[in-house]
Enzyme design. Structure first.
Site, PDB file in Angstrom:
ATOM      1  N   SER A   1      -4.344   8.890   4.390  1.00  0.00           N
ATOM      2  CA  SER A   1      -2.831   8.933   4.558  1.00  0.00           C
ATOM      3  C   SER A   1      -2.353  10.613   4.559  1.00  0.00           C
ATOM      4  O   SER A   1      -1.781  10.996   5.628  1.00  0.00           O
ATOM      5  CB  SER A   1      -2.081   8.486   3.570  1.00  0.00           C
ATOM      6  OG  SER A   1      -2.132   9.395   2.034  1.00  0.00           O
TER       7      SER A   1
ATOM      8  N   CYS B   1       0.938  -1.395  -0.069  1.00  0.00           N
ATOM      9  CA  CYS B   1      -0.057   0.073   0.080  1.00  0.00           C
ATOM     10  C   CYS B   1       1.039   1.089  -0.012  1.00  0.00           C
ATOM     11  O   CYS B   1       1.475   1.422   1.022  1.00  0.00           O
ATOM     12  CB  CYS B   1      -0.942  -0.116   1.238  1.00  0.00           C
ATOM     13  SG  CYS B   1      -1.657   1.558   1.445  1.00  0.00           S
TER      14      CYS B   1
END
Lengths: 222, 222
Positions: A64, A10
């Site tokens: 994120s 990821c």
């Protein structure tokens, strides 16, 4: 201790891990495969994406960039969104360029063709989609070369979240064999310097099941 | 005076304009059609996307979230990324949910089918893609209803950038006839409150050439 829900390839979890590593924030890894759409994970993050960071006081941090901004505010040393408001805007522009444009045009198709098709769908990759992603990767590396002709690090004189976001996306593309380093000496030097940082070493040693990287992938001298 | 490069149905430019409006920052609009890929615009923003904000001292701000963070830092009153670090993370999570997930699943297909195909490609929209986008829009509105059952504004007790980002995406989807408001009373009330704000009024009066909105589009009472 923070818990970071992620899987080894990821790129957004990698960006967060590089930031936490640079700041010396400890965390435990929790393996999450978002394509399985596990109910408990969807309850935590309705968007169904990694990374998610869960903390002791019931805090759940999602997305994120929201996670990076949180740790930049709460653990300001060393700063990774650094400088004047204009310099910070340039860092965030580059982070978005890698998180969105480079991800969507290069990393997402590589992950789809070389990871999800193998692990989940058990079908062959589409050679045309792979060629197209690698061609676009090359033009993005040209842009990184150009930036590094003018700056020591991507956003300016010092290491910033822009470098970490770029390295996170590029490292996943590189793992999946999507990067042709020939002709990109400046970017290669910059990437070698990042690879040798203590924040990056643990990521390079991890492997995704079934999918193996090319031999140069984890070598600092490549 | 700042110059904002945008086109009337760019949801990310709308987010920036709502923020600037709430903060009382003045700007001139410059029409930019990113699909034309004008050389001078690509020189300014290699990613080729609106919005771009250019200022007097040669400052160029690129990417809607980088622009919003810049004005949040330089014009902090009234705050739009407001509260504790955890509350700010929740605002940024929701901004990303609308800028990325809702945009990619709903607004981008609507813009492609109902705007770009008419203006640029001169072809008919794909009815299946439109139906799918509208179906997904409905599930996202269910989530907004749920948020508003628990909070006065999307991220908490006060108006924030999360509301502006959501309204920006929803307003473009609504202009393009992609929103079925039936059964979403809570979201409708929240959206009516936003529509009546002075920051929102100018946006609602603007029109994209050729593409016309449904009659309820600019009415606060709809």
């Amino acid at each position: 201790m923070w818990q970071l829900f992620q899987f080894p390839l990821c790129p957004f979890s990698r960006k967060v891990r590089l930031l936490l590593g640079e700041k010396g924030v400890g965390y435990d890894l929790v393996r999450e495969s978002p394509w399985l759409r596990r109910d408990e994970f969807l309850d935590m993050n309705p968007a169904g994406q990694t990374p998610v960071v869960a903390g002791e006081g019931g805090i759940t941090l999602i997305h994120s960039q929201a996670i990076c901004e949180y740790f930049e505010e709460t653990c300001p040393r060393p700063p990774m969104i650094v400088g004047s408001a204009t310099e910070r805007a340039e860092i965030r522009r580059l982070v978005a360029l890698f998180d969105e444009t480079v991800h969507n045009e290069v990393v997402a198709p590589l992950m789809s063709e070389r990871m999800l098709k193998r692990i989940v769908l058990r079908t062959s990759p589409d050679a045309k989609a792979l060629r197209e992603a690698m061609k676009i990767a090359n033009t993005h590396l040209d842009y990184v070369d150009w930036l590094l002709d003018h700056r020591r690090w991507l956003a300016g004189a010092v290491l910033s979240l822009a470098d970490l976001a770029a390295a996170a996306q590029i490292s996943v593309a590189d793992y999946l064999g999507g990067i042709d380093w020939r002709g990109h000496e400046r970017t290669k030097e910059w990437y070698a310097a990042l690879k040798s940082r203590p924040s990056f070493r643990p990521l390079l040693s991890e492997r995704m099941e079934i999918v193996t990287p090319p031999p140069h992938y984890d070598k600092v001298d490549f």
